[in-house]
Design a protein around this motif. Structure first.
Motif, mmCIF file in Angstrom:
data_model
loop_
_atom_site.group_PDB
_atom_site.id
_atom_site.type_symbol
_atom_site.label_atom_id
_atom_site.label_comp_id
_atom_site.label_asym_id
_atom_site.label_seq_id
_atom_site.Cartn_x
_atom_site.Cartn_y
_atom_site.Cartn_z
ATOM 1 N N LYS A 185 0.929 -1.238 -0.214
ATOM 2 C CA LYS A 185 -0.313 0.053 -0.042
ATOM 3 C C LYS A 185 0.822 1.348 0.372
ATOM 4 C CE LYS A 185 -3.554 -2.140 0.932
ATOM 5 N NZ LYS A 185 -5.182 -2.563 -0.258
ATOM 6 N N TYR A 186 0.312 2.679 -0.600
ATOM 7 C CA TYR A 186 1.307 3.863 -1.002
ATOM 8 C C TYR A 186 -0.320 4.397 0.602
ATOM 9 C CZ TYR A 186 2.872 2.025 -5.261
ATOM 10 O OH TYR A 186 3.560 1.718 -6.076
ATOM 11 N N GLY A 187 0.475 5.781 0.747
ATOM 12 C CA GLY A 187 0.543 6.347 0.980
ATOM 13 C C GLY A 187 0.611 7.152 3.239
ATOM 14 N N CYS A 188 1.513 5.696 3.341
ATOM 15 C CA CYS A 188 1.770 5.970 5.207
ATOM 16 C C CYS A 188 3.412 5.185 4.868
ATOM 17 C CB CYS A 188 0.702 4.611 5.524
ATOM 18 S SG CYS A 188 1.473 4.586 7.211
ATOM 19 N N PRO A 189 4.149 5.937 6.207
ATOM 20 C CA PRO A 189 5.571 5.629 6.328
ATOM 21 C C PRO A 189 5.710 3.889 6.521
ATOM 22 C CG PRO A 189 4.797 7.689 7.374
ATOM 23 C CD PRO A 189 3.287 6.810 6.676
ATOM 24 N N VAL A 190 4.756 3.761 7.233
ATOM 25 C CA VAL A 190 4.744 2.235 7.113
ATOM 26 C C VAL A 190 4.029 1.451 6.377
ATOM 27 C CG1 VAL A 190 5.129 2.277 9.946
ATOM 28 C CG2 VAL A 190 3.316 2.767 9.602
ATOM 29 N N GLU A 191 4.249 1.045 5.112
ATOM 30 C CA GLU A 191 3.802 0.417 3.944
ATOM 31 C C GLU A 191 3.470 -1.002 4.226
ATOM 32 O OE1 GLU A 191 7.839 -0.103 4.576
ATOM 33 O OE2 GLU A 191 6.987 2.189 3.501
ATOM 34 N N ASP A 192 4.689 -1.776 5.305
ATOM 35 C CA ASP A 192 4.621 -2.874 6.008
ATOM 36 C C ASP A 192 3.262 -3.275 6.694
ATOM 37 O OD1 ASP A 192 5.598 -1.624 7.557
ATOM 38 O OD2 ASP A 192 7.662 -2.837 7.518
ATOM 39 N N VAL A 193 3.367 -2.415 7.287
ATOM 40 C CA VAL A 193 1.556 -2.528 8.785
ATOM 41 C C VAL A 193 0.381 -2.673 7.433
ATOM 42 C CG1 VAL A 193 1.149 -1.624 10.759
ATOM 43 C CG2 VAL A 193 3.298 -2.356 10.812
ATOM 44 N N ILE A 194 0.310 -1.733 7.272
ATOM 45 C CA ILE A 194 -1.134 -1.859 6.585
ATOM 46 C C ILE A 194 -1.517 -2.323 5.312
ATOM 47 C CG2 ILE A 194 -0.172 -0.014 4.769
ATOM 48 C CD1 ILE A 194 -2.424 1.662 5.377
ATOM 49 N N THR A 195 0.057 -2.810 5.144
ATOM 50 C CA THR A 195 -0.756 -3.587 3.751
ATOM 51 C C THR A 195 -0.146 -5.195 4.679
ATOM 52 O OG1 THR A 195 1.662 -2.951 1.850
ATOM 53 C CG2 THR A 195 0.781 -5.258 2.114
ATOM 54 N N GLY A 196 0.521 -5.334 5.708
ATOM 55 C CA GLY A 196 -0.079 -6.692 6.294
ATOM 56 C C GLY A 196 -1.848 -6.374 6.930
ATOM 57 N N LEU A 197 -2.008 -5.322 7.562
ATOM 58 C CA LEU A 197 -3.919 -4.976 7.834
ATOM 59 C C LEU A 197 -4.937 -5.454 7.177
ATOM 60 C CD1 LEU A 197 -5.137 -4.771 10.196
ATOM 61 C CD2 LEU A 197 -5.136 -2.296 9.295
ATOM 62 N N SER A 198 -4.543 -5.494 5.953
ATOM 63 C CA SER A 198 -5.211 -4.811 4.604
ATOM 64 C C SER A 198 -5.783 -6.590 4.263
ATOM 65 C CB SER A 198 -4.816 -4.606 3.052
ATOM 66 O OG SER A 198 -3.355 -4.468 2.701
ATOM 67 N N ILE A 199 -4.269 -7.469 4.295
ATOM 68 C CA ILE A 199 -4.154 -9.071 4.143
ATOM 69 C C ILE A 199 -4.587 -9.054 4.984
ATOM 70 C CG2 ILE A 199 -2.463 -11.006 3.869
ATOM 71 C CD1 ILE A 199 -0.511 -9.664 2.197
ATOM 72 N N HIS A 200 -4.478 -9.621 5.761
ATOM 73 C CA HIS A 200 -5.595 -10.353 7.151
ATOM 74 C C HIS A 200 -6.826 -9.232 7.293
ATOM 75 C CE1 HIS A 200 -2.376 -10.264 9.986
ATOM 76 N NE2 HIS A 200 -2.521 -11.386 9.573
ATOM 77 N N CYS A 201 -7.294 -8.192 6.263
ATOM 78 C CA CYS A 201 -8.881 -8.069 6.304
ATOM 79 C C CYS A 201 -9.381 -8.860 5.261
ATOM 80 C CB CYS A 201 -9.156 -6.864 6.309
ATOM 81 S SG CYS A 201 -8.473 -5.864 7.916
ATOM 82 N N ARG A 202 -8.970 -9.019 4.142
ATOM 83 C CA ARG A 202 -9.680 -10.204 3.549
ATOM 84 C C ARG A 202 -9.387 -11.469 4.081
ATOM 85 N NH1 ARG A 202 -4.958 -7.750 -0.251
ATOM 86 N NH2 ARG A 202 -4.505 -10.083 -0.318
ATOM 87 N N GLY A 203 -9.041 -11.933 5.192
ATOM 88 C CA GLY A 203 -9.810 -13.133 5.260
ATOM 89 C C GLY A 203 -8.229 -14.325 5.465
ATOM 90 N N TRP A 204 -6.842 -13.446 5.529
ATOM 91 C CA TRP A 204 -6.648 -14.059 5.269
ATOM 92 C C TRP A 204 -5.425 -14.186 6.558
ATOM 93 C CZ3 TRP A 204 -5.478 -17.622 1.456
ATOM 94 C CH2 TRP A 204 -5.642 -17.216 -0.015
#
Length: 612
Positions: A319-338
Motif C-alpha cells: 500500500k502507498y501513502g503511509c510511512p509504515v507500508e508494511d503494517v498497513i499492507t499486512g493489515l489489509s491482507i488480514h482483513c481479506r480473510g488471510w
C-alpha cells in the motif's frame, strides 16, 4: 559489503538453486553497488560449493569468517584458507572502489552493464536498470547457481516514487517476468540470513495440508548482532519478539514488519481468501526468456509511469501513502480473510544491525509511530476496517502499536506536571495515610514488577530493563510526541532512512555501553529539557526540605509522596543524560547548543509555573 554479505547469505540457502532467484533492488541506482554485485556473482561460484560441502553456518561470509575457527580437517582447512583469501580480495576491491567514489574505466570494461550509467543523471533522475548477472550459471563444481538480478527502478523528479513500497512493487512485477516464484522473501539489505534451513522451514507452513491454504505470509522476528549485553538503546525488541508477536500469532497472525517475511505472490497481487486458496506451484517459470527484447519489456515494468491508472499501491502490492507500508499492507491482507504465522526458531533466521545512537533510535521511532497513527486514522484502521473481519484480539494487537503516538500525551503529563507541583507543594495524588493511596501504589508497583519480570523472563538483564525504561521514556516524550503533533497538524511527512554505519569512535562507545547523543535536533532538545526540568524540581525539593522542621517535613513527604517518587525516578533514569550534559568531553556528549537551550527552557518553565 553489508549488502553483498546479505545477498550471498540468501543465495546459499540449503535449497535447490535452480528454484531460487535473488534480486537486489538498489533504490539509489549506484554503479558502486552494481560493481559490488558483479564481484559477489564471481565469488559465489566458490562460496556456494564451500557452504554446500561443509554445511557451514552462518552463510554470510563476513559473519562466518568472524566467528569460525580454523578447521582441523586438512582438506577443509585448505578450502577455508582459499575461500577466505578470495573473500578478502573481493572485499578489498569493493572497498577501494567505494572509497574512490567511482568505478574506474578499466573496471567498467569488465561488464557491459556499466553502460547503463553512461546516461545516468542522479539517484532521483534516471532510467530503469535491470541486469541479470547470473542466469542459472554453473559454479566451479558444475552445479547450478541461483538467478542473480540487479534492479534500479526508474526515477524522475516529476513522479513520486512511494519509497520502499514503490521499490517493492516494481520488484514484484520484474520478478514475475524472470522467475515468477510462488513465494517471495523480502529482506532488508542489513538483515543477512543466519540459517540455511529458513526457506524449508517457511515452506512447511505454506504446504501444510490442513492450514497451509489459509497462510498469506510467514514473518520471522528481527534480531540484531550489535545489541550490547545490557541493551543501552533497548534495541533488541526482546518483549515484542518473545511475547507480543506470539500473542498476535494466536489471534490470526502477526503484522508484517517489512523484512524477514515470506509472502505468497498471488496474495500480494490482491487475491481474496476463498477457503480453497492453495498455491498453484505449476505457475513458476524456472527458465524464462531473458533476451534483450525481454529485458526492455521488463524495464517497462520498473518505469515510473507503469502504475498510472492501475491498482498498484491500492489493491495490488504494498500500500502507498503511509510511512509504515508494511503494517498497513499486512493489515489489509488480514482483513481479506488471510492468516499469517510468526515463527521464532531457536537459531535466529535473520540477523541485522540495530541503531547505535540515540538520535537514530528517536528518528526511527518517530517514523514508525507516525505511520502507525496514520494507519489508525485511515480507512484501513483496525478499529473500523478490521471490525468483523479479523479476531478482536488481533485488533487489540494492532492498536497496541497504532496508539504509540497518542501515548505521548499522558506520558508527557506524568513526566512534567507532578514534578512541577513539587515546586509549590500542590498535591495531585492522595496522601500516604489515605486509603485512596493504595490503588495508586498498587498500580505503580504492579506495572513495574510485571514489566521487570517479563523482561527477565525474555532473557534480559536488570540493567537492560532499566536502560529499556529510559529509552521508552525518551521515545514517548519526543519521537511519539512529534509524530502525534505532525499527524494531527497535518505536517509534511518525511521518510527518513536510518543509517546503520558508524565510525570507530561511535563503535567503541557503543561497545562500552556509553550512550551516544552528539546531535543537535528538536528530539534531543526536548528530551534534555524534560530531564533538566525534573532535576531542577528535585533540587528545589531538597533545598526546601532542608529548611523545614521535622514535623513539617514528614507531613510534606506524606502529602507529596507520589510526586517525589515520580520525580526521583525520572532523575535516576536520566543520569546518563546529565553526565552527557555537564561532564563528558567526547564527541558523543550532548552539544553545547542543546545544553544551553535545555537549561534555559527548564528554568523558564519552572519559574513561570512557580509564579502562577
Amino acid at each position: 559489503m553489508m549488502v553483498i554479505n546479505t545477498v550471498l547469505s540468501v543465495m546459499a540457502y540449503d535449497y535447490p538453486p535452480e528454484k531460487l532467484a535473488v534480486y537486489l533492488s538498489d533504490d539509489g541506482g549506484s554503479e558502486l553497488t552494481f560493481y559490488a554485485l558483479t564481484q559477489a556473482a564471481m565469488f559465489s561460484k566458490h562460496w556456494l560449493p564451500y557452504c554446500r560441502n561443509y554445511k557451514i553456518e552462518p552463510r554470510s561470509p563476513a559473519a562466518y569468517f568472524k566467528s569460525a575457527s580454523r578447521p582441523s580437517n586438512t582438506k577443509h582447512d585448505r578450502d577455508y584458507i582459499f575461500v577466505k583469501k578470495l573473500f578478502e580480495e573481493m572485499k578489498d576491491r569493493i572497498e577501494n572502489v567505494t572509497n574512490s567514489g567511482r568505478v574506474p574505466d578499466e573496471l567498467r570494461l569488465e561488464h557491459e552493464g556499466f553502460s547503463e550509467w553512461d546516461s545516468f543523471t542522479s539517484p532521483r533522475d534516471h532510467a530503469a536498470i535491470v541486469k541479470i548477472l547470473l542466469d542459472h550459471n554453473d559454479d566451479n563444481e558444475g552445479q547450478s547457481l541461483p538467478n542473480l538480478v540487479y534492479m534500479a527502478r526508474e526515477k524522475r523528479p516529476s513522479h513520486f516514487h512511494n519509497f520502499k513500497a514503490g521499490a517493492m512493487n516494481a520488484l514484484i512485477r520484474v520478478s514475475s517476468k524472470i522467475s515468477n516464484g510462488s513465494i517471495i522473501l523480502n529482506v532488508d539489505c542489513d538483515m543477512y540470513s543466519n540459517s540455511s534451513d529458513t526457506v524449508r522451514d517457511a515452506l512447511c507452513f505454506f504446504m501444510d495440508e490442513e492450514k497451509g491454504h489459509e497462510i498469506a505470509f510467514v514473518q520471522y522476528p528481527q534480531c540484531f548482532e550489535n545489541v550490547t549485553k545490557n541493551e543501552v538503546y533497548g534495541g533488541s525488541m526482546r518483549v515484542l519478539r518473545e511475547v507480543d508477536f506470539h500473542g498476535m500469532d494466536g489471534n490470526g497472525g502477526p503484522m508484517y514488519v517489512g523484512t524477514g517475511c515470506f509472502h505468497r505472490r498471488d496474495i500480494l497481487l490482491g487475491k481474496n481468501f476463498d477457503g480453497e486458496s492453495r498455491i498453484d506451484w505449476t505457475l513458476e517459470n524456472d527458465h524464462n526468456d531473458t533476451t534483450e527484447n525481454m529485458i526492455e519489456e521488463i524495464k517497462n515494468l520498473a518505469s515510473c509511469t507503469f502504475e498510472i491508472d492501475t491498482e498498484w499501491g491500492k489493491e495490488m502490492g504494498l500500500k502507498y501513502g503511509c510511512p509504515v507500508e508494511d503494517v498497513i499492507t499486512g493489515l489489509s491482507i488480514h482483513c481479506r480473510g488471510w492468516k499469517s504465522v510468526f515463527y521464532n526458531p531457536k537459531r535466529e533466521a535473520f540477523i541485522g544491525v540495530s541503531a547505535t545512537t540515540l538520535d537514530q533510535i528517536l528518528v526511527q521511532h518517530k517514523r514508525w509511530s507516525e505511520g502507525d497513527l496514520m494507519v489508525l486514522l485511515s480507512k484501513y484502521s483496525p478499529l473500523w476496517y478490521g471490525l468483523g473481519r479479523v479476531n478482536p484480539g488481533l485488533i487489540m494487537g494492532y492498536l497496541m502499536y497504532c496508539l504509540w503516538a497518542p501515548s505521548s500525551v499522558p506520558t508527557l503529563y506524568y513526566s512534567i506536571i507532578p514534578s512541577l507541583c513539587l515546586l509549590k507543594g500542590v498535591p495531585l495524588f492522595p496522601t500516604v495515610t489515605s486509603e485512596w493511596f493504595l490503588p495508586f501504589a498498587y498500580v505503580i508497583f504492579a506495572i513495574c514488577a510485571f514489566d521487570y519480570l517479563e523482561f527477565l523472563w525474555c532473557g534480559g538483564t536488570t540493567r537492560g530493563w532499566w536502560n529499556d525504561r529510559r529509552i521508552w521514556l525518551y521515545k514517548r516524550t519526543s519521537s511519539y510526541l512529534y509524530a502525534f503533533l505532525d499527524t494531527i497538524l497535518g505536517s509534511d511527512l518525511s521518510f527518513v532512512i536510518s543509517s546503520k554505519v558508524m565510525d570507530n569512535d561511535v563503535k567503541a562507545r557503543h561497545e562500552k555501553e556509553i550512550m551516544e547523543f552528539g546531535v543537535a535536533s528538536p528530539l534531543t532538545t526536548t528530551v534534555a529539557t524534560i530531564a533538566m526540568l525534573n532535576l531542577v524540581c528535585l533540587l528545589r525539593l531538597v533545598m526546601k526540605s532542608m529548611l523545614m522542621d521535622t514535623t513539617t517535613r514528614r507531613v510534606y513527604y506524606e502529602t507529596m509522596a507520589v510526586h517525589v517518587v515520580l520525580c526521583a525516578a525520572l532523575v535516576a533514569l536520566n543520569m546518563p543524560l546529565y553526565w552527557a550534559l555537564f561532564v563528558r568531553k567526547d564527541n558523543g556528549k550532548i552539544p553545547d547548543s542543546v545544553t544551553i537551550k535545555s537549561v534555559i527552557l527548564a528554568l523558564f518553565i519552572s519559574i513561570i509555573f512557580y509564579l502562577l
